[in-house]
Design a protein around this motif. Structure first.
Motif, PDB file in Angstrom:
ATOM      1  N   GLY A 272       3.318 -16.777 -16.895  1.00  0.00           N
ATOM      2  CA  GLY A 272       3.964 -15.458 -16.886  1.00  0.00           C
ATOM      3  C   GLY A 272       3.695 -14.722 -15.581  1.00  0.00           C
ATOM      4  O   GLY A 272       4.597 -14.142 -14.976  1.00  0.00           O
ATOM      5  N   LEU A 273       2.457 -14.808 -15.142  1.00  0.00           N
ATOM      6  CA  LEU A 273       2.081 -14.153 -13.886  1.00  0.00           C
ATOM      7  C   LEU A 273       2.826 -14.777 -12.708  1.00  0.00           C
ATOM      8  O   LEU A 273       3.318 -14.084 -11.809  1.00  0.00           O
ATOM      9  N   ARG A 274       2.933 -16.104 -12.750  1.00  0.00           N
ATOM     10  CA  ARG A 274       3.645 -16.809 -11.670  1.00  0.00           C
ATOM     11  C   ARG A 274       5.113 -16.391 -11.636  1.00  0.00           C
ATOM     12  O   ARG A 274       5.668 -16.109 -10.576  1.00  0.00           O
ATOM     13  N   GLU A 275       5.717 -16.342 -12.829  1.00  0.00           N
ATOM     14  CA  GLU A 275       7.138 -15.968 -12.900  1.00  0.00           C
ATOM     15  C   GLU A 275       7.330 -14.541 -12.378  1.00  0.00           C
ATOM     16  O   GLU A 275       8.237 -14.281 -11.575  1.00  0.00           O
ATOM     17  N   PHE A 276       6.465 -13.647 -12.820  1.00  0.00           N
ATOM     18  CA  PHE A 276       6.587 -12.255 -12.385  1.00  0.00           C
ATOM     19  C   PHE A 276       6.421 -12.134 -10.868  1.00  0.00           C
ATOM     20  O   PHE A 276       7.230 -11.506 -10.186  1.00  0.00           O
ATOM     21  N   LEU A 277       5.362 -12.777 -10.358  1.00  0.00           N
ATOM     22  CA  LEU A 277       5.108 -12.667  -8.915  1.00  0.00           C
ATOM     23  C   LEU A 277       6.229 -13.284  -8.081  1.00  0.00           C
ATOM     24  O   LEU A 277       6.584 -12.769  -7.028  1.00  0.00           O
ATOM     25  N   SER A 278       6.781 -14.395  -8.584  1.00  0.00           N
ATOM     26  CA  SER A 278       7.870 -15.037  -7.820  1.00  0.00           C
ATOM     27  C   SER A 278       9.087 -14.114  -7.771  1.00  0.00           C
ATOM     28  O   SER A 278       9.739 -13.987  -6.730  1.00  0.00           O
ATOM     29  N   GLN A 279       9.380 -13.468  -8.902  1.00  0.00           N
ATOM     30  CA  GLN A 279      10.509 -12.530  -8.931  1.00  0.00           C
ATOM     31  C   GLN A 279      10.200 -11.320  -8.041  1.00  0.00           C
ATOM     32  O   GLN A 279      11.064 -10.838  -7.305  1.00  0.00           O
ATOM     33  N   TYR A 280       8.976 -10.863  -8.117  1.00  0.00           N
ATOM     34  CA  TYR A 280       8.558  -9.659  -7.380  1.00  0.00           C
ATOM     35  C   TYR A 280       8.651  -9.892  -5.866  1.00  0.00           C
ATOM     36  O   TYR A 280       9.198  -9.068  -5.136  1.00  0.00           O
ATOM     37  N   THR A 281       8.130 -11.023  -5.418  1.00  0.00           N
ATOM     38  CA  THR A 281       8.115 -11.283  -3.965  1.00  0.00           C
ATOM     39  C   THR A 281       9.521 -11.523  -3.409  1.00  0.00           C
ATOM     40  O   THR A 281       9.748 -11.314  -2.223  1.00  0.00           O
ATOM     41  N   THR A 282      10.442 -11.950  -4.293  1.00  0.00           N
ATOM     42  CA  THR A 282      11.823 -12.155  -3.819  1.00  0.00           C
ATOM     43  C   THR A 282      12.382 -10.869  -3.223  1.00  0.00           C
ATOM     44  O   THR A 282      13.211 -10.912  -2.321  1.00  0.00           O
ATOM     45  N   TYR A 283      11.936  -9.726  -3.767  1.00  0.00           N
ATOM     46  CA  TYR A 283      12.464  -8.450  -3.285  1.00  0.00           C
ATOM     47  C   TYR A 283      11.914  -8.049  -1.914  1.00  0.00           C
ATOM     48  O   TYR A 283      12.341  -7.056  -1.348  1.00  0.00           O
ATOM     49  N   PHE A 284      10.959  -8.825  -1.408  1.00  0.00           N
ATOM     50  CA  PHE A 284      10.432  -8.552  -0.066  1.00  0.00           C
ATOM     51  C   PHE A 284      10.734  -9.714   0.885  1.00  0.00           C
ATOM     52  O   PHE A 284      10.391  -9.652   2.052  1.00  0.00           O
ATOM     53  N   SER A 285      11.314 -10.768   0.334  1.00  0.00           N
ATOM     54  CA  SER A 285      11.521 -11.976   1.131  1.00  0.00           C
ATOM     55  C   SER A 285      12.618 -11.779   2.182  1.00  0.00           C
ATOM     56  O   SER A 285      13.722 -11.329   1.866  1.00  0.00           O
ATOM     57  N   PRO A 286      12.340 -12.110   3.436  1.00  0.00           N
ATOM     58  CA  PRO A 286      13.379 -12.000   4.469  1.00  0.00           C
ATOM     59  C   PRO A 286      14.632 -12.800   4.120  1.00  0.00           C
ATOM     60  O   PRO A 286      15.741 -12.396   4.433  1.00  0.00           O
ATOM     61  N   SER A 287      14.410 -13.910   3.424  1.00  0.00           N
ATOM     62  CA  SER A 287      15.553 -14.741   3.051  1.00  0.00           C
ATOM     63  C   SER A 287      16.522 -13.975   2.147  1.00  0.00           C
ATOM     64  O   SER A 287      17.738 -14.043   2.313  1.00  0.00           O
ATOM     65  N   SER A 288      15.986 -13.230   1.180  1.00  0.00           N
ATOM     66  CA  SER A 288      16.842 -12.446   0.282  1.00  0.00           C
ATOM     67  C   SER A 288      17.392 -11.207   0.975  1.00  0.00           C
ATOM     68  O   SER A 288      18.552 -10.864   0.816  1.00  0.00           O
ATOM     69  N   LEU A 289      16.545 -10.529   1.727  1.00  0.00           N
ATOM     70  CA  LEU A 289      16.943  -9.245   2.308  1.00  0.00           C
ATOM     71  C   LEU A 289      17.920  -9.388   3.472  1.00  0.00           C
ATOM     72  O   LEU A 289      18.780  -8.541   3.676  1.00  0.00           O
ATOM     73  N   PHE A 290      17.765 -10.473   4.239  1.00  0.00           N
ATOM     74  CA  PHE A 290      18.565 -10.556   5.463  1.00  0.00           C
ATOM     75  C   PHE A 290      19.519 -11.746   5.498  1.00  0.00           C
ATOM     76  O   PHE A 290      20.260 -11.911   6.453  1.00  0.00           O
ATOM     77  N   LEU A 291      19.450 -12.620   4.483  1.00  0.00           N
ATOM     78  CA  LEU A 291      20.282 -13.813   4.564  1.00  0.00           C
ATOM     79  C   LEU A 291      21.197 -14.039   3.365  1.00  0.00           C
ATOM     80  O   LEU A 291      22.410 -14.064   3.507  1.00  0.00           O
ATOM     81  N   THR A 292      20.613 -14.163   2.158  1.00  0.00           N
ATOM     82  CA  THR A 292      21.427 -14.663   1.050  1.00  0.00           C
ATOM     83  C   THR A 292      21.880 -13.628   0.024  1.00  0.00           C
ATOM     84  O   THR A 292      22.800 -13.878  -0.718  1.00  0.00           O
TER      85      THR A 292
END
Lengths: 551, 232
Positions: A272-292
């Motif tokens: 659960g912690l892994r799933e939450f953290l993976s979702q959470y970090t996506t919102y700071f990931s350069p890949s999400s913010l600037f690319l996809t």
């Protein structure tokens, strides 16, 4: 130049003009079509305006039963006066978000002035300008549902809470605004209590003073009173209707594959912690913010993410400066916003949802403005204009390409393009029965009710009365509707082939063999700007298998 | 106290080296694994002790790793367009409206369309941009790209996710000004290389391994040193 930099009103007027042009230009046609979420908001506001009831006949609901989603109601209610002025149309439905986008820019402008982090006097103007042209802001300032409203109210509420740190009187309007924010989007219902709690804990020494009680008590009482409508359905299934978005399945799957050797409760906890953290970090990931960007094609534009690629430099720079200055109140305030805004969205299984987490746009833009401020201080004064000019031209060019050229061309079916044309056909040919297939097509009833401006009082009469009686408990929604000469359901060739019926679907609804076999006549074909067929209408000419509807 | 620190460093080194990524490197290419380990340990020790010889070892081994990365990555930067991409490109080029302003014999709308969507040079630039952001994706290293796994590419969790906070702390605590050469050789140079060649390698972007793992170890070390060892 000095005069311009010192005159904030002139700056705001220029910014408002730029924002108005960008947010209102081709508002009726870009995005192409009308998405079902826009149609349902528009038609329900129209219904409230005409009858005081929503589409199901419920008087002023605390949450609207849109396709079983029980959306917070503020967008609908604030849209009512706009529809009274401009009547029901795509433009008027989207106008509220455009106005809120402009208002959010003004709030952001005030943020940049009031936060004691920015050295350059150019930053309030430059930062707000970048805020206006940022794809994320522009995109949701031009859609006719509640996302931008969530950001506007949240920004205003947080601005007031920040200002309340030095002028405690503002805590009353701050708490009232934040309480109202819970009526804007689902995410805000969860985010606002978290924000208020963290705010009070972090800044407790500046808030909890004896002499401040006279402001705190009325503030909290007002905020609680505003929550009364929410409390009326708190214990019904409608309140927690979005809980099915939580990722139980991935947790079970991860626990069973990655942490099989651990005891079950621990493996579930870690998964659960892994799933939450993976979702959470996506919102700071350069890949999400600037690319996809958002994987849902309806919530993104082709070839451009939520920020421009060049913004990665001020983003990292801003984060670094923020961390270095973390002990200052302003920096602490942004860090709080940055850390808590992704929490509600990170509890759902959609990766990088630009809708659910639009509130992170505020702290991210404050961080980017911080980075820009640093760059401006590093660059010699005479180059600043050249830098500003090149950033603007490049950004607007890419925005024009992605939003005004590629989006209407490539995303028309996603935006439910074609229903206006169907409605036009129905209005011109009222002597037929229309059956719209619902196998792959988004809820057609609301699109047609919207474009035909179907009288809400008549519509409400034709809806199952049980829904009105059990409004907050009948959460299961289905697409079968019948109003006037229109039915929305699954097309069934064993029952629906009655003379005078027009069957409407996409290219796969009825095979060419069936068309030939049953002697169906194509009466219209609607194509999107890409020349792809989105809808076909077939007229039934023989009563071959007619069991349901006939003229 | 003086005995605890070397033990701590050794323990951390072992801890950060035992991960999914190093196992995969070890199974598939033992010499490569050895180079990665040496580069990582020297990076870690350089971050702790700031001694020049550790930096030189790091630079040397990262250079070797760069050659490995180049040879073991399927470079698709100059790949010709596929049939569907050609169709999309052509459709897009002609979607730009005529602006009724001509430069030479072409309308400016067509020129802009051709510049942004038609020219192969632009497509290559977009590919470099895509590679760059993929290399910088934290989820790629700590969550096997979850929740946005790439289509058709077998993903694996390179480092355990619970090390992520220490990586972030490590980044924060690195003094950028004092570590310019280190960051240039173990971050910027590999970043540029990967931006051009992409990340399509079954072993991942292992040229970044020394940096990521040593920074994570550095963050962990600083936390332990600050909050636990001092108390001992």
């Amino acid at each position: 130049m000095k005069l311009f930099l010192s005159n904030k009103i002139t700056q705001l007027i220029i910014l408002t003009f730029i924002a108005s042009v960008l947010y209102l230009y081709k508002l009726e046609t870009v995005p192409p079509g009308l998405y079902v979420d826009e149609a349902v908001v528009g038609y329900n506001a129209y219904s409230i305006l005409k009858t005081g009831n929503d589409e199901y006949g419920k008087t002023l609901p605390a949450a609207f039963r849109f396709f079983g989603s029980y959306s917070p109601p503020l967008q609908v209610y604030l849209l009512v006066p706009i529809l009274a002025l401009f009547d029901l149309s795509i433009f008027s439905t989207r106008l509220l978000s455009a106005l809120l986008g402009i208002l959010t820019m003004v709030i952001f402008f005030v943020f940049l002035i009031k936060l004691n982090l920015y050295k350059s006097k150019f930053i309030p103007f430059l930062g707000s300008f970048i805020f206006i042209i940022t794809p994320w802001t522009l995109f949701f300032s031009r859609v006719g549902y509640e996302i931008m409203m969530g950001l506007t109210f949240f920004s205003l509420g947080t601005l007031l809470t920040y200002l309340a740190l030095s002028r405690i009187q503002l805590i009353v309007p701050a708490l009232i605004t934040l309480s109202l924010t819970a009526y804007t989007t689902h995410s805000q219902k969860y985010l606002i209590p978290i924000y208020i709690l963290i705010y009070l804990v972090i800044f407790r020494e500046r808030i909890f003073k004896k002499e401040y009680i006279k402001y705190l008590v009325p503030g909290f009482i007002s905020a609680l009173l505003i929550q009364i409508p929410n409390l009326t359905y708190l214990l019904s299934p409608a309140f927690l209707v979005k809980s099915d978005l939580f990722y139980f399945e991935p947790i079970v799957k991860t626990a069973a594959t990655l942490y099989l050797s651990l005891p079950q409760p621990i493996s579930f906890l870690i998964a659960g912690l892994r799933e939450f953290l993976s979702q959470y970090t996506t919102y700071f990931s350069p890949s999400s913010l600037f690319l996809t960007s958002d994987p849902d094609p309806q919530r993104s534009m082709p070839e451009l993410s939520v920020f421009y690629p060049w913004m990665i430099i001020p983003y990292f720079l801003g984060l670094y400066i923020l961390a270095k200055r973390r002990k200052e109140t302003s920096a602490k305030f942004i860090i709080v916003l940055l850390c808590i805004t992704p929490i509600p969205a990170a509890l759902t299984s959609d990766p990088f949802s630009t809708q659910r987490n639009i509130t992170i746009l505020l702290p991210l833009m404050l961080v980017i403005a911080l980075g820009l401020d640093k760059i401006i201080n590093l660059v010699k004064a005479r180059y600043i204009f050249a830098l500003f000019f090149s950033i603007t031209i490049t950004s607007l060019l890419f925005l024009w390409r992605s939003y005004f050229i590629l989006l209407p061309l490539e995303r028309a079916p996603t935006w439910n393009y074609g229903f206006r044309e169907i409605a036009q056909y129905i209005a011109n040919n009222p002597n037929y029965n229309y059956i719209i297939d619902q196998y792959r097509i988004k809820p057609a009833y609301i699109e047609l009710a919207f474009f035909l401006k179907y009288p809400p009082s008549e519509f409400q009469r034709q809806v199952d009365p049980k829904i009105k009686a059990n409004y907050y408990s009948l959460t299961k929604w289905n697409y079968n509707y019948k109003f006037g000469n229109i039915s929305t359901k699954l097309v069934d060739l064993n029952t629906d082939l009655c003379i005078g019926n027009i069957l409407i679907g996409d290219e796969a609804t009825i095979s060419l063999a069936d068309v030939k076999f049953h002697g169906l006549k194509e009466v219209f074909r609607i194509k999107d700007p890409y020349e792809r067929t989105v809808f076909i209408g077939y007229l039934v000419q023989n009563n071959t298998s007619c069991k349901t509807i006939s003229l | 106290m003086s005995k605890i620190k070397p033990l701590l460093i050794l323990g951390l080194t072992l801890l950060i080296l035992f991960n999914n990524w190093s196992q995969i490197l070890f199974i598939n290419n033992k010499p490569l694994f050895l180079i990665v380990v040496i580069a990582t340990i020297s990076s870690f020790l350089y971050l702790l002790k700031k001694q020049l010889h550790y930096l030189l070892i790091t630079v040397l081994f990262v250079m070797v790793l760069s050659f490995y990365q180049y040879s073991l990555t399927e470079n698709s930067l100059l790949r010709p367009l596929k049939q569907d991409e050609i169709y999309l490109k052509n459709t897009r080029v002609y979607a730009y409206p005529s602006l009724n302003i001509k430069i030479g014999e072409y309308d400016i709308g067509y020129i802009v369309g051709n510049l942004l969507d038609g020219r192969f040079e632009t497509i290559v630039l977009f590919r470099i941009q895509k590679n760059l952001f993929e290399v910088l994706d934290i989820n790629y290293y700590f969550f096997g790209s979850h929740p946005r796994e790439r289509v058709g590419i077998p993903e694996f969790e390179r480092l355990p996710f619970f090390l992520l906070p220490f990586f972030v702390i490590g980044i924060y605590l690195i003094q950028f000004k004092r570590n310019k050469l280190f960051l240039l050789s173990s971050f910027l140079a590999p970043l540029i290389l990967l931006s051009f060649i992409g990340i399509n390698s079954s072993l991942g972007t292992f040229v970044m391994y020394p940096l990521i793992v040593s920074v994570t170890g550095y963050g962990l070390y600083q936390i332990l040193n600050r909050y636990f060892i001092v108390k001992l």
